[in-house]
Design an enzyme around this catalytic site. Sequence first.
Site, PDB file in Angstrom:
ATOM      1  N   ASP A 160     -86.003  76.068 -47.753  1.00 34.92           N
ATOM      2  CA  ASP A 160     -85.707  74.643 -47.746  1.00 34.92           C
ATOM      3  C   ASP A 160     -84.468  74.304 -46.931  1.00 34.92           C
ATOM      4  O   ASP A 160     -83.906  73.221 -47.068  1.00 34.92           O
ATOM      5  CB  ASP A 160     -85.568  74.125 -49.184  1.00 34.92           C
ATOM      6  CG  ASP A 160     -85.600  72.601 -49.252  1.00 34.92           C
ATOM      7  OD1 ASP A 160     -86.133  71.990 -48.319  1.00 34.92           O
ATOM      8  OD2 ASP A 160     -85.077  72.047 -50.231  1.00 34.92           O
ATOM      9  N   ASP A 198     -93.280  76.193 -46.628  1.00 35.23           N
ATOM     10  CA  ASP A 198     -92.229  75.684 -45.733  1.00 35.23           C
ATOM     11  C   ASP A 198     -91.478  76.759 -44.952  1.00 35.23           C
ATOM     12  O   ASP A 198     -90.578  76.436 -44.183  1.00 35.23           O
ATOM     13  CB  ASP A 198     -91.199  74.838 -46.489  1.00 35.23           C
ATOM     14  CG  ASP A 198     -91.802  73.592 -47.101  1.00 35.23           C
ATOM     15  OD1 ASP A 198     -92.842  73.142 -46.613  1.00 35.23           O
ATOM     16  OD2 ASP A 198     -91.229  73.069 -48.067  1.00 35.23           O
ATOM     17  N   ASP A 350     -90.836  64.757 -58.078  1.00 34.86           N
ATOM     18  CA  ASP A 350     -90.113  65.179 -56.884  1.00 34.86           C
ATOM     19  C   ASP A 350     -88.614  64.914 -57.035  1.00 34.86           C
ATOM     20  O   ASP A 350     -87.829  65.338 -56.199  1.00 34.86           O
ATOM     21  CB  ASP A 350     -90.619  64.421 -55.650  1.00 34.86           C
ATOM     22  CG  ASP A 350     -92.080  64.692 -55.363  1.00 34.86           C
ATOM     23  OD1 ASP A 350     -92.525  65.833 -55.580  1.00 34.86           O
ATOM     24  OD2 ASP A 350     -92.786  63.760 -54.926  1.00 34.86           O
TER      25      ASP A 350
END
Length: 369
Positions: A160, A198, A350
Amino acid sequence: MVAAASVVVAVGTVTGMVSALDGGRPSQAARPLVTRAPSLGPLPGVPLSSRTSPAPSPSRPASSRPAPEPSPARKKPRTVAAPGLLYRHADSQVRDWVDAHPGDARRAVIASRIADRPAAVWFADFTPSTITGRVRAVTSAAAAQGRVPVVVPYAIPQRDCGGASDGGAPDLAAYDGWIDGFAAGLGSGEVVVVLEPDSIAQSDCLGEGERADRFASLARAGRVLKAANPRARVYFDAGHSDWNPAAEQAALLGRAGAASAASSDGIFTNVSNFHRTSDEIAYARRVLSALRGPAHLGAVIDTSRNGNGAPPDGEWCDPAGRRIGRAPTLNTGEAGIDAYLWVKLPGESDGCRGTPGAFSAEYAYELAR
């Protein structure tokens, strides 16, 4: 896929349905939220687990959608596994909520449309001493039911890019050892591995040398996982349809080993994001065509929250007006598309409807009704 904007602290599980049925992340990043982690327990029974943290959710939207590219010729559809029933892990925040709220008017909808559907099990903490046992608890329970688990290793260093889901192993040498332990728990049955959301699409925060080292470690991870269990199907991070152009993403994937049969069974898209399944299918086919790997490579798509597509304003944090998407299945009927999966569990925040990764009954009901 841009990482989801939710904090991931430790291993987590995202639970779902008992059988595979047919029925995002915003534009740039979308991290999967991890709910909680399977813990060591009696085998082969259903694993016990302890609360941990969230899985990533979507991040920032891409500035523009990539120009359309022609789709490759359709190939005969294939399935990931037979009999094609996905595993529903017994322990999740949504299941806890359903059990604890028998009189809530929202319970029936949340139970039938979210809690009873199979979803991925996340391993987001760096705990080398217990990772084998915790993975084995999940794969053994799934094997005992004759079902296919979906597991998510999520511990790559600098994941991230230092954002809300930061964490993971302290360095790549430690990560390689953690992956060895993860692989040792895979067992010998069918299992789908969504390798490090990711980690490829969102690698531009790394220097060129650091990126090359990460990609080498990911390629190694794929080889180790498939060598440990030849029936494991390993998928690599392709972001989503509103992130990197297909050719650019394919070039990154190739560097990370996704075109090698020894490491990879293909790619995954839309994890924790909201982009429509039709857009992800077209994008995945373009990426696979540009990747130029073995003909058997396919794609899996996260359909957990993409029923209404991505918000037009690019909002990524628990956006209103979203809906659950196609139910998880290993039989899509679409050429080159191996599965629709719920990698992110609907209802896990989220960070705007609650603490990142926490279950929100209000949001779950809004997604499911």
